[in-house]
Design an enzyme around this catalytic site. Structure first.
Site, mmCIF file in Angstrom:
data_model
loop_
_atom_site.group_PDB
_atom_site.id
_atom_site.type_symbol
_atom_site.label_atom_id
_atom_site.label_comp_id
_atom_site.label_asym_id
_atom_site.label_seq_id
_atom_site.Cartn_x
_atom_site.Cartn_y
_atom_site.Cartn_z
ATOM 1 N N THR A 172 0.861 -1.193 0.000
ATOM 2 C CA THR A 172 0.000 0.000 0.000
ATOM 3 C C THR A 172 0.889 1.231 0.000
ATOM 4 O OG1 THR A 172 -1.670 -1.232 1.211
ATOM 5 C CG2 THR A 172 -1.819 1.179 1.302
ATOM 6 N N GLU A 183 -3.554 -4.690 -2.876
ATOM 7 C CA GLU A 183 -4.123 -5.907 -2.303
ATOM 8 C C GLU A 183 -5.210 -5.544 -1.295
ATOM 9 O OE1 GLU A 183 -3.798 -9.179 -3.065
ATOM 10 O OE2 GLU A 183 -5.462 -9.155 -1.649
ATOM 11 N N ASN A 188 -9.717 1.475 2.299
ATOM 12 C CA ASN A 188 -9.465 1.340 3.742
ATOM 13 C C ASN A 188 -10.041 2.514 4.527
ATOM 14 O OD1 ASN A 188 -8.309 -1.117 3.550
ATOM 15 N ND2 ASN A 188 -6.230 -0.509 4.104
ATOM 16 N N ILE A 232 -20.140 -2.396 10.074
ATOM 17 C CA ILE A 232 -20.845 -1.427 10.928
ATOM 18 C C ILE A 232 -20.966 -1.980 12.344
ATOM 19 C CG2 ILE A 232 -22.035 -0.205 9.065
ATOM 20 C CD1 ILE A 232 -24.572 -1.828 9.811
ATOM 21 N N TYR A 233 -20.027 -2.867 12.702
ATOM 22 C CA TYR A 233 -20.037 -3.378 14.079
ATOM 23 C C TYR A 233 -19.310 -2.391 14.987
ATOM 24 C CZ TYR A 233 -21.701 -7.860 12.402
ATOM 25 O OH TYR A 233 -22.466 -8.839 11.842
ATOM 26 N N CYS A 258 -3.166 -1.958 9.155
ATOM 27 C CA CYS A 258 -3.498 -1.143 7.981
ATOM 28 C C CYS A 258 -4.430 0.038 8.200
ATOM 29 C CB CYS A 258 -3.989 -2.041 6.870
ATOM 30 S SG CYS A 258 -2.618 -3.058 6.281
HETATM 31 N N1 LIG Z 1 -1.396 -7.282 6.320
HETATM 32 C C1 LIG Z 1 -2.439 -7.140 5.530
HETATM 33 O O1 LIG Z 1 -3.496 -7.690 5.788
HETATM 34 C C2 LIG Z 1 -2.359 -6.302 4.304
HETATM 35 C C3 LIG Z 1 -1.249 -5.509 4.031
HETATM 36 N N2 LIG Z 1 -1.221 -4.731 2.897
HETATM 37 C C4 LIG Z 1 -0.031 -3.951 2.572
HETATM 38 O O2 LIG Z 1 0.960 -4.853 2.078
HETATM 39 C C5 LIG Z 1 2.270 -4.448 2.484
HETATM 40 C C6 LIG Z 1 2.950 -5.576 3.244
HETATM 41 O O3 LIG Z 1 2.224 -5.809 4.430
HETATM 42 P P1 LIG Z 1 2.470 -7.106 5.324
HETATM 43 O O4 LIG Z 1 2.545 -8.296 4.451
HETATM 44 O O5 LIG Z 1 1.449 -7.064 6.398
HETATM 45 O O6 LIG Z 1 3.910 -6.786 5.910
HETATM 46 P P2 LIG Z 1 4.871 -7.705 6.805
HETATM 47 O O7 LIG Z 1 5.564 -6.805 7.713
HETATM 48 O O8 LIG Z 1 4.100 -8.872 7.354
HETATM 49 O O9 LIG Z 1 5.905 -8.300 5.750
HETATM 50 C C7 LIG Z 1 6.815 -7.530 5.022
HETATM 51 C C8 LIG Z 1 8.034 -8.385 4.713
HETATM 52 O O10 LIG Z 1 8.892 -7.690 3.815
HETATM 53 C C9 LIG Z 1 10.230 -8.054 4.118
HETATM 54 N N3 LIG Z 1 11.166 -7.128 3.477
HETATM 55 C C10 LIG Z 1 11.553 -5.881 3.859
HETATM 56 N N4 LIG Z 1 12.429 -5.377 2.977
HETATM 57 C C11 LIG Z 1 12.613 -6.295 2.012
HETATM 58 C C12 LIG Z 1 13.376 -6.341 0.818
HETATM 59 N N5 LIG Z 1 14.127 -5.322 0.445
HETATM 60 N N6 LIG Z 1 13.326 -7.446 0.056
HETATM 61 C C13 LIG Z 1 12.553 -8.491 0.422
HETATM 62 N N7 LIG Z 1 11.793 -8.510 1.543
HETATM 63 C C14 LIG Z 1 11.813 -7.420 2.322
HETATM 64 C C15 LIG Z 1 10.248 -8.060 5.635
HETATM 65 O O11 LIG Z 1 11.352 -8.783 6.142
HETATM 66 C C16 LIG Z 1 8.897 -8.726 5.934
HETATM 67 O O12 LIG Z 1 9.031 -10.134 6.044
HETATM 68 C C17 LIG Z 1 2.062 -3.158 3.279
HETATM 69 O O13 LIG Z 1 2.200 -2.074 2.421
HETATM 70 C C18 LIG Z 1 0.626 -3.270 3.762
HETATM 71 O O14 LIG Z 1 0.039 -2.021 3.975
HETATM 72 C C19 LIG Z 1 -2.231 -4.724 1.992
HETATM 73 C C20 LIG Z 1 -3.347 -5.503 2.206
HETATM 74 C C21 LIG Z 1 -3.503 -6.357 3.369
HETATM 75 O O1 LIG Z 2 -5.038 -3.026 3.812
HETATM 76 C C1 LIG Z 2 -5.137 -3.927 4.589
HETATM 77 O O2 LIG Z 2 -4.229 -4.390 5.261
HETATM 78 C C2 LIG Z 2 -6.454 -4.589 4.840
HETATM 79 O O3 LIG Z 2 -7.086 -3.888 5.942
HETATM 80 C C3 LIG Z 2 -8.334 -4.441 6.345
HETATM 81 O O4 LIG Z 2 -8.175 -5.791 6.766
HETATM 82 P P1 LIG Z 2 -7.655 -6.199 8.235
HETATM 83 O O5 LIG Z 2 -6.947 -5.053 8.856
HETATM 84 O O6 LIG Z 2 -6.945 -7.488 8.063
HETATM 85 O O7 LIG Z 2 -8.946 -6.520 9.103
HETATM 86 P P2 LIG Z 2 -10.470 -6.037 9.129
HETATM 87 O O8 LIG Z 2 -11.327 -7.229 9.126
HETATM 88 O O9 LIG Z 2 -10.745 -5.015 8.125
HETATM 89 O O10 LIG Z 2 -10.552 -5.385 10.580
HETATM 90 C C4 LIG Z 2 -9.814 -4.232 10.911
HETATM 91 C C5 LIG Z 2 -10.225 -3.744 12.281
HETATM 92 O O11 LIG Z 2 -11.533 -3.195 12.239
HETATM 93 C C6 LIG Z 2 -12.321 -3.729 13.286
HETATM 94 N N1 LIG Z 2 -13.730 -3.786 12.839
HETATM 95 C C7 LIG Z 2 -14.051 -4.359 11.652
HETATM 96 C C8 LIG Z 2 -15.348 -4.378 11.206
HETATM 97 C C9 LIG Z 2 -16.357 -3.788 11.986
HETATM 98 O O12 LIG Z 2 -17.564 -3.752 11.640
HETATM 99 N N2 LIG Z 2 -16.010 -3.221 13.166
HETATM 100 C C10 LIG Z 2 -14.720 -3.192 13.615
HETATM 101 O O13 LIG Z 2 -14.441 -2.644 14.705
HETATM 102 C C11 LIG Z 2 -11.721 -5.097 13.560
HETATM 103 O O14 LIG Z 2 -12.027 -5.534 14.858
HETATM 104 C C12 LIG Z 2 -10.250 -4.819 13.359
HETATM 105 O O15 LIG Z 2 -9.690 -4.319 14.554
HETATM 106 C C13 LIG Z 2 -9.289 -4.425 5.143
HETATM 107 O O16 LIG Z 2 -10.535 -5.017 5.534
HETATM 108 C C14 LIG Z 2 -8.693 -5.173 3.963
HETATM 109 O O17 LIG Z 2 -9.565 -5.089 2.834
HETATM 110 C C15 LIG Z 2 -7.346 -4.548 3.617
HETATM 111 O O18 LIG Z 2 -6.735 -5.247 2.555
#
Ligand SMILES: NC(=O)C1=CN([C@@H]2O[C@H](COP(=O)(O)OP(=O)(O)OC[C@H]3O[C@@H](n4cnc5c(N)ncnc54)[C@H](O)[C@@H]3O)[C@@H](O)[C@H]2O)C=CC1
Ligand SMILES: O=C(O)[C@H]1O[C@H](OP(=O)(O)OP(=O)(O)OC[C@H]2O[C@@H](n3ccc(=O)[nH]c3=O)[C@H](O)[C@@H]2O)[C@H](O)[C@@H](O)[C@@H]1O
Length: 439
Positions: free
Chosen positions: A121, A154, A214, A256-257, A266
Site C-alpha cells: 500500500t 491488495e 481502507n 458497521i459493528y 493497515c
Molecule cells: N497485512 C495485511 O493484511 C495487508 C497488508 N497490505 C499492505 O501490504 C504491504 C505488506 O504488508 P504485510 O505483508 O502485512 O507486511 P509484513 O511486515 O508482514 O511483511 C513484510 C516483509 O517484507 C520483508 N522485506 C523488507 N524489505 C525487504 C526487501 N528489500 N526485500 C525483500 N523482503 C523485504 C520483511 O522482512 C517482511 O518479512 C504493506 O504495504 C501493507 O500495507 C495490503 C493488504 C492487506
Molecule cells: O489493507 C489492509 O491491510 C487490509 O485492511 C483491512 O483488513 P484487516 O486489517 O486485516 O482486518 P479487518 O477485518 O478489516 O478489521 C480491521 C479492524 O476493524 C475492526 N472492525 C471491523 C469491522 C467492523 O464492523 N467493526 C470493527 O471494529 C476489527 O475488529 C479490526 O480491529 C481491510 O478489511 C482489507 O480489505 C485490507 O486489505
C-alpha cells in the site's frame, strides 16, 4: 508463469502461495534470513488459516521456493511482485524505504524485461518514484533495459486471506501500458472465472483506490462507534440501530459493528498516510482526522467503563481478559485495542490474566514480563481468582460461555464486553452485570 515475490509477510506469502497453487512457478524472497530458513522447512511465521497447508503442498509440488538471494530472485520471474512493508514514518506518511530498496535491487540485477507489480500500500506517485529508482540504477549500469511498473493493490483481510485472494471482490490493475494490462489479466485469469473482476485504470487512481477503500471502511467503523457512544447517552441500543440501518441495502450490514476500536497494521496507518498526503497537497482532510480521533478515543472506552464501575479504582483487582489479537483468526497484535487496555489497567494497579487462542506468543514478545500481566495458556485459567471478565476480541470460542459458571467464578459478577458478543438478557439472567458498547 514465473513470478518473484519480494517480502514474505502476510501479503507476500499469501500472494506467493496462491499464485503457486493455481500452477505458476513462484519464488518468494525476503531479507529476513530466519524467516526464510523457517519457511524452507515448511514453518509459517504467522497464523493464517489454511496457509501452512497451502505453502507445504506447493513446496512439495515444486512450484514454490524461498530465497534470500536477490540476484536469484530477480533472475527468476517476469513478474516482480513487491509486497514489503510500508510502515508509518514519524509524521504519519508511508515510509517507502523498503519498496524503493526492492526497486533498486531489481534494477541492479535485471538482464531482460521485467514487470514490477506493486502490491504494497503506497501513496499516489510511488510508481513514479519506483520507475525513477530503476532508471537511475540502470543508468549507473549503462543499461537501457525495458520494464514496466504496475500498481496492483491488495485488499485481503487477515484471518480470511486465502479466500480473499482466491475469490477477490475485484482485482485492480493500474498501468499506462495496455500490453502489460493484458499480461496481468492473463496472470489473474484463474481468479477471474466466475465473473469479470479485473478493473484496469491509470496508476495514480489505482494507488488511491487502495487508500480510499481502507479509509471508507474505517469511516464506517468510527461512525458506528460515535453513534454507539451517543446511543448510550440516549438510552438506545446500538445493536438494534445496527440492524435497523444495515437492512438498507445502500448501507449494508458489513463493517458497521461498533466495538473498542479498529486496530491492525493497515486501517490506522493508511488513514494517517492519506491524511498526510492530503496535507502535502495543501488540503485539510477533516473527515479523516475525525475518523482517526474517534478511533483513538474508542480504544479507551472499555477502560472508561471499567473505571466508572469501580469508582475507588482498580488497584488490586484481577481481570480475566479474552482476546489479544486485533481481530479474530490472526495472531497479529499491531495497533490492537488490547494493548491500550492492558497498559491502562496495569498502570492503574490491576492484574490482567490474558488469553488468546493464537496471539499469546505475540503478547509475550510485545509485553515481556510486564508487571501485572499474566499469560494464560487456557481460557479457563484466566478466571482463577478473577473479579471481572473483559472481552476485547470476538473469537468464535468466546461466543457461548456458561454464564452461570462465570457468575460463580467472577467475584464481582461483571462482564465488560468490547465486541457486543452477548444478548444482555442471557448475561443478566445469570446474575451478572453486563457492560457493552452502545447499549
Ligand atoms: N497485512 C495485511 O493484511 C495487508 C497488508 N497490505 C499492505 O501490504 C504491504 C505488506 O504488508 P504485510 O505483508 O502485512 O507486511 P509484513 O511486515 O508482514 O511483511 C513484510 C516483509 O517484507 C520483508 N522485506 C523488507 N524489505 C525487504 C526487501 N528489500 N526485500 C525483500 N523482503 C523485504 C520483511 O522482512 C517482511 O518479512 C504493506 O504495504 C501493507 O500495507 C495490503 C493488504 C492487506
Ligand atoms: O489493507 C489492509 O491491510 C487490509 O485492511 C483491512 O483488513 P484487516 O486489517 O486485516 O482486518 P479487518 O477485518 O478489516 O478489521 C480491521 C479492524 O476493524 C475492526 N472492525 C471491523 C469491522 C467492523 O464492523 N467493526 C470493527 O471494529 C476489527 O475488529 C479490526 O480491529 C481491510 O478489511 C482489507 O480489505 C485490507 O486489505
Amino acid at each position: 508463469m514465473k513470478i518473484t515475490v519480494f517480502g514474505s509477510g502476510y501479503v507476500g506469502l499469501v500472494t506467493g502461495a496462491c499464485l503457486a497453487d493455481v500452477g505458476n512457478q513462484v519464488m518468494c524472497m525476503d531479507v529476513d534470513q530466519a524467516k526464510i530458513d523457517k519457511l524452507k522447512q515448511g514453518i509459517i511465521p504467522i497464523y493464517e488459516p489454511g496457509l501452512e497447508e497451502m505453502v507445504k503442498d506447493n513446496m512439495l509440488a515444486g512450484r514454490l521456493q524461498f530465497t534470500t538471494d536477490v540476484k536469484e530472485a530477480v533472475d527468476f520471474g517476469l513478474f516482480q511482485f513487491v509486497a514489503v512493508g510500508t510502515p508509518p514514518d514519524e509524521d504519519g506518511s508511508a515510509d517507502l524505504k523498503y519498496v524503493l530498496a526492492v526497486a533498486k535491487s531489481v534494477a541492479e540485477h535485471m538482464t531482460d524485461y521485467k514487470i514490477i507489480v506493486d502490491k504494497s500500500t503506497v501513496p499516489v506517485g510511488t510508481a513514479d518514484k519506483v520507475k525513477q529508482t530503476v532508471l537511475d540504477e540502470l543508468a549507473k549500469r549503462g543499461e537501457t533495459l525495458e520494464f514496466d511498473v504496475v500498481s496492483n493493490p491488495e485488499f485481503l483481510k487477515e484471518g480470511s486471506a486465502l479466500d480473499d485472494f482466491m475469490k477477490p471482490d475485484r482485482i485492480v490493475i493500474g498501468t499506462d501500458n495496455p500490453r502489460t494490462a493484458e499480461l496481468l489479466k492473463a496472470l489473474y485469469a484463474p481468479f477471474n472465472r466466475s465473473r469479470e473482476r479485473v478493473i484496469t485504470m491509470d496508476i495514480r487512481s489505482a494507488e488511491l483506490t487502495k487508500y480510499a477503500a481502507n479509509a471508507m471502511l474505517a469511516t464506517k467503523i468510527s461512525f458506528m462507534n460515535e453513534l454507539a457512544n451517543l446511543a448510550e447517552r440516549l438510552g438506545a441500543d446500538i445493536e438494534h440501530v445496527r440492524h435497523g440501518i444495515g437492512s438498507d441495502s445502500r448501507i449494508g450490514y458489513s463493517f458497521i459493528y461498533p466495538g473498542c476500536g479498529y486496530g491492525g497494521s493497515c486501517f490506522p496507518k493508511d488513514v494517517k498516510a492519506l491524511e498526510r498526503t492530503a496535507k502535502e497537497m495543501g488540503y485539510h482532510a477533516e473527515l479523516l482526522s475525525a475518523v482517526e480521533n474517534v478511533n483513538d478515543r474508542q480504544k479507551h472506552r472499555l477502560f472508561e467503563k471499567i473505571s466508572a464501575h469501580y469508582p475507588d479504582g482498580v488497584q488490586g483487582k484481577t481481570f480475566a481478559l479474552w482476546g489479544l489479537a486485533f481481530k479474530p483468526n490472526t495472531d497479529d497484535m499491531r495497533e490492537a485495542p488490547s494493548r491500550v487496555l492492558i497498559d491502562a489497567l496495569t498502570a492503574a494497579g490491576a492484574t490482567v490474566q490474558a488469553y488468546d487462542p493464537e496471539a499469546l506468543h505475540e503478547a509475550r514478545r510485545i509485553f515481556g514480563d510486564k508487571a501485572g500481566l499474566m499469560y494464560c495458556e487456557k481460557q479457563a485459567d484466566t478466571l482463577q481468582t478473577a473479579d471481572a471478565l473483559i472481552i476485547v476480541t470476538e473469537w468464535k470460542q468466546f461466543r457461548s460461555p456458561d454464564f452461570d459458571a462465570l457468575s460463580r467464578s467472577l467475584s464481582d459478577k461483571v462482564i465488560f464486553d468490547g465486541r457486543n458478543m452477548y444478548e444482555p438478557k442471557f448475561v443478566k439472567q445469570a446474575g451478572l452485570r453486563y457492560y457493552a458498547i452502545g447499549r
